[in-house]
Design a protein around this motif. Structure first.
Motif, PDB file in Angstrom:
ATOM      1  N   PHE A 168       9.740  62.986 -46.598  1.00 55.22           N
ATOM      2  CA  PHE A 168       9.084  61.687 -46.607  1.00 55.22           C
ATOM      3  C   PHE A 168       8.505  61.459 -45.226  1.00 55.22           C
ATOM      4  O   PHE A 168       9.161  61.678 -44.229  1.00 55.22           O
ATOM      5  N   PHE A 169       7.242  61.033 -45.199  1.00 54.02           N
ATOM      6  CA  PHE A 169       6.579  60.876 -43.916  1.00 54.02           C
ATOM      7  C   PHE A 169       7.124  59.670 -43.163  1.00 54.02           C
ATOM      8  O   PHE A 169       7.615  58.724 -43.746  1.00 54.02           O
ATOM      9  N   PRO A 170       6.978  59.678 -41.841  1.00 49.74           N
ATOM     10  CA  PRO A 170       7.353  58.515 -41.041  1.00 49.74           C
ATOM     11  C   PRO A 170       6.279  57.450 -41.159  1.00 49.74           C
ATOM     12  O   PRO A 170       5.202  57.687 -41.678  1.00 49.74           O
ATOM     13  N   SER A 171       6.607  56.275 -40.679  1.00 49.24           N
ATOM     14  CA  SER A 171       5.619  55.193 -40.705  1.00 49.24           C
ATOM     15  C   SER A 171       4.817  55.205 -39.411  1.00 49.24           C
ATOM     16  O   SER A 171       4.584  54.174 -38.802  1.00 49.24           O
ATOM     17  N   CYS A 172       4.451  56.412 -38.939  1.00 49.94           N
ATOM     18  CA  CYS A 172       3.686  56.542 -37.708  1.00 49.94           C
ATOM     19  C   CYS A 172       2.207  56.594 -38.070  1.00 49.94           C
ATOM     20  O   CYS A 172       1.658  57.667 -38.308  1.00 49.94           O
ATOM     21  N   ARG A 173       1.617  55.422 -38.136  1.00 56.19           N
ATOM     22  CA  ARG A 173       0.206  55.308 -38.504  1.00 56.19           C
ATOM     23  C   ARG A 173      -0.478  54.432 -37.470  1.00 56.19           C
ATOM     24  O   ARG A 173      -0.099  53.280 -37.286  1.00 56.19           O
ATOM     25  N   ILE A 174      -1.438  54.992 -36.792  1.00 58.27           N
ATOM     26  CA  ILE A 174      -2.101  54.279 -35.712  1.00 58.27           C
ATOM     27  C   ILE A 174      -3.610  54.300 -35.927  1.00 58.27           C
ATOM     28  O   ILE A 174      -4.146  55.194 -36.588  1.00 58.27           O
ATOM     29  N   SER A 175      -4.283  53.326 -35.359  1.00 60.16           N
ATOM     30  CA  SER A 175      -5.736  53.290 -35.424  1.00 60.16           C
ATOM     31  C   SER A 175      -6.315  54.169 -34.321  1.00 60.16           C
ATOM     32  O   SER A 175      -5.628  54.518 -33.352  1.00 60.16           O
ATOM     33  N   TYR A 176      -7.568  54.512 -34.452  1.00 57.77           N
ATOM     34  CA  TYR A 176      -8.254  55.262 -33.403  1.00 57.77           C
ATOM     35  C   TYR A 176      -8.211  54.490 -32.089  1.00 57.77           C
ATOM     36  O   TYR A 176      -7.999  55.079 -31.024  1.00 57.77           O
ATOM     37  N   ASN A 177      -8.402  53.176 -32.162  1.00 50.28           N
ATOM     38  CA  ASN A 177      -8.322  52.336 -30.958  1.00 50.28           C
ATOM     39  C   ASN A 177      -6.982  52.493 -30.259  1.00 50.28           C
ATOM     40  O   ASN A 177      -6.906  52.658 -29.030  1.00 50.28           O
ATOM     41  N   GLU A 178      -5.901  52.437 -31.047  1.00 51.07           N
ATOM     42  CA  GLU A 178      -4.563  52.585 -30.477  1.00 51.07           C
ATOM     43  C   GLU A 178      -4.374  53.980 -29.889  1.00 51.07           C
ATOM     44  O   GLU A 178      -3.756  54.143 -28.834  1.00 51.07           O
ATOM     45  N   ALA A 179      -4.904  54.989 -30.577  1.00 53.30           N
ATOM     46  CA  ALA A 179      -4.776  56.364 -30.098  1.00 53.30           C
ATOM     47  C   ALA A 179      -5.432  56.530 -28.730  1.00 53.30           C
ATOM     48  O   ALA A 179      -4.864  57.149 -27.825  1.00 53.30           O
ATOM     49  N   GLU A 236       7.111  63.778 -32.357  1.00 52.78           N
ATOM     50  CA  GLU A 236       6.960  65.074 -33.029  1.00 52.78           C
ATOM     51  C   GLU A 236       7.068  64.932 -34.549  1.00 52.78           C
ATOM     52  O   GLU A 236       7.712  65.739 -35.225  1.00 52.78           O
ATOM     53  N   VAL A 237       6.420  63.906 -35.071  1.00 51.91           N
ATOM     54  CA  VAL A 237       6.324  63.727 -36.520  1.00 51.91           C
ATOM     55  C   VAL A 237       4.845  63.622 -36.879  1.00 51.91           C
ATOM     56  O   VAL A 237       4.008  63.349 -36.019  1.00 51.91           O
ATOM     57  N   PRO A 238       4.489  63.856 -38.156  1.00 52.14           N
ATOM     58  CA  PRO A 238       3.087  63.708 -38.555  1.00 52.14           C
ATOM     59  C   PRO A 238       2.567  62.308 -38.256  1.00 52.14           C
ATOM     60  O   PRO A 238       3.277  61.319 -38.402  1.00 52.14           O
ATOM     61  N   VAL A 239       1.314  62.245 -37.842  1.00 55.67           N
ATOM     62  CA  VAL A 239       0.695  60.978 -37.450  1.00 55.67           C
ATOM     63  C   VAL A 239      -0.625  60.792 -38.190  1.00 55.67           C
ATOM     64  O   VAL A 239      -1.487  61.678 -38.161  1.00 55.67           O
ATOM     65  N   PHE A 240      -0.777  59.655 -38.848  1.00 52.71           N
ATOM     66  CA  PHE A 240      -2.056  59.289 -39.447  1.00 52.71           C
ATOM     67  C   PHE A 240      -2.853  58.478 -38.426  1.00 52.71           C
ATOM     68  O   PHE A 240      -2.359  57.485 -37.897  1.00 52.71           O
ATOM     69  N   VAL A 241      -4.078  58.911 -38.151  1.00 57.07           N
ATOM     70  CA  VAL A 241      -4.989  58.149 -37.286  1.00 57.07           C
ATOM     71  C   VAL A 241      -6.126  57.644 -38.165  1.00 57.07           C
ATOM     72  O   VAL A 241      -6.785  58.444 -38.858  1.00 57.07           O
ATOM     73  N   ILE A 242      -6.366  56.330 -38.166  1.00 52.94           N
ATOM     74  CA  ILE A 242      -7.342  55.745 -39.088  1.00 52.94           C
ATOM     75  C   ILE A 242      -8.440  54.986 -38.335  1.00 52.94           C
ATOM     76  O   ILE A 242      -8.301  54.656 -37.169  1.00 52.94           O
ATOM     77  N   ASN A 243      -9.516  54.717 -39.057  1.00 53.20           N
ATOM     78  CA  ASN A 243     -10.626  53.866 -38.586  1.00 53.20           C
ATOM     79  C   ASN A 243     -11.290  54.402 -37.318  1.00 53.20           C
ATOM     80  O   ASN A 243     -11.120  53.871 -36.225  1.00 53.20           O
ATOM     81  N   TYR A 244     -12.066  55.453 -37.511  1.00 54.02           N
ATOM     82  CA  TYR A 244     -12.783  56.102 -36.407  1.00 54.02           C
ATOM     83  C   TYR A 244     -14.128  55.424 -36.147  1.00 54.02           C
ATOM     84  O   TYR A 244     -14.673  54.748 -37.028  1.00 54.02           O
ATOM     85  N   PRO A 245     -14.708  55.612 -34.955  1.00 55.27           N
ATOM     86  CA  PRO A 245     -16.012  55.027 -34.643  1.00 55.27           C
ATOM     87  C   PRO A 245     -17.088  55.449 -35.633  1.00 55.27           C
ATOM     88  O   PRO A 245     -17.147  56.611 -36.055  1.00 55.27           O
ATOM     89  N   TYR A 246     -17.939  54.520 -35.969  1.00 58.35           N
ATOM     90  CA  TYR A 246     -19.033  54.723 -36.918  1.00 58.35           C
ATOM     91  C   TYR A 246     -19.907  55.908 -36.521  1.00 58.35           C
ATOM     92  O   TYR A 246     -20.280  56.733 -37.359  1.00 58.35           O
TER      93      TYR A 246
END
Length: 288
Positions: free
Chosen positions: A135-146, A181-191
């Motif tokens: 089960f994936f972690p709740s490590c989900r960040i936006s591009y801005n946060e990254a 060191e867990v999978p990370v979803f990065v969302i909402n990239y620049p247009y």
């Protein structure tokens, strides 16, 4: 003869493989059409991209699992399918090929003791002392946060992190490390950073699209996807291609692709992507 050799060398420099080659590209366009009839569709096969790189994680032709989902207006739906795909494939691999996995982790990647896919509150599956959490972690960040995480890092990067610039491999690996060191979803990239077909978030002042990348330890980007732009007027202002797919109606939909060789790199701990495909094809090399 000297003139002939120079002409041949010049031609080789302008050709991607130096020899004639007939390869296929992504099946995304076809899947978008089929998803309009069958709702959820996928394809698995070789994909060519003109990736002019000799790195340990790039190939010019690789195998990719591609999925397309109709009637979805949320990146959460896309991320859930990414997660389910990873869990199912990994579970099957461990149950069907345990000796192969053991061999790789014993001789190829002995330091890879744990593949941690979640918070350690779930029930692990154990194989040869290796713990796989499905089960994936709740490590989900936006591009801005990254970008902010990278800017505040004490590490010095070869490529300076700036908003509007693509994330490099060194950035992706740092983000994974930063998140434990867990999978990370990065969302909402620049247009301006992503292809025309990704759905406009209509936000501001930092204009973004509904895109998502899945980053994993040791490899970096494993999956990339987005919601698709189904609104014809938005596409008309960007590109003439795609218009026929929308002219007679469409529905909110999205999809992603997962590089199969990169998946094998991650699971088996193989450092070089050329070692997980029988006939690696890369720039200026297409032997078979």
């Amino acid at each position: 003869l000297q003139t002939s050799n120079k002409a041949r060398e010049s031609a080789e420099k302008t050709q991607f493989f130096n020899v004639p080659a007939f390869l296929t590209v992504s099946g995304q366009l076809h899947l978008e059409v089929m998803a309009g009839a069958f709702t959820h569709v996928f394809a698995f096969g070789p994909t060519f991209r003109a990736e002019n790189s000799q790195s340990r994680r790039h190939l010019a032709e690789f195998y990719m699992v591609e999925a397309e989902l109709s009637f979805t207006e949320s990146l959460q739906d896309i991320m859930q399918v990414m997660e389910d795909l990873f869990k199912t494939v990994t579970s099957t691999l461990l149950s069907k090929c345990p000796r192969d996995v053991e061999l790789f982790h014993k001789y190829i990647a002995p330091a890879q003791k744990v593949i941690n896919m979640t918070q350690k509150t779930c029930n692990p599956v154990t194989h040869f002392g290796l713990f796989f959490f499905f089960f994936f972690p709740s490590c989900r960040i936006s591009y801005n946060e990254a970008v902010e995480i990278l800017k505040q890092a004490s590490q010095t990067f070869t490529f300076k992190p700036e908003w509007g610039c693509d994330l490099q491999t060194e950035h992706e690996k740092y983000l994974v490390k930063h998140c434990g060191e867990v999978p990370v979803f990065v969302i909402n990239y620049p247009y301006d950073l992503k292809p025309f077909y990704m759905r406009d978030n209509e936000d501001g002042p930092q204009h973004t699209v509904a895109a998502v990348d899945l980053l994993v330890p040791g490899v970096g980007e494993l999956c990339g996807g987005s919601l698709r732009e189904e609104r014809l007027p938005f596409l008309e202002s960007r590109l003439q291609r795609y218009l026929d797919l929308r002219k007679y109606g469409s529905v909110p939909h999205g999809g992603f692709g997962m590089g199969f060789e990169r998946y094998l790199q991650y699971i088996l701990g193989v450092d070089n992507i050329k070692d997980v495909i029988p006939f690696p094809r890369f720039s200026h090399s297409c032997l078979l």
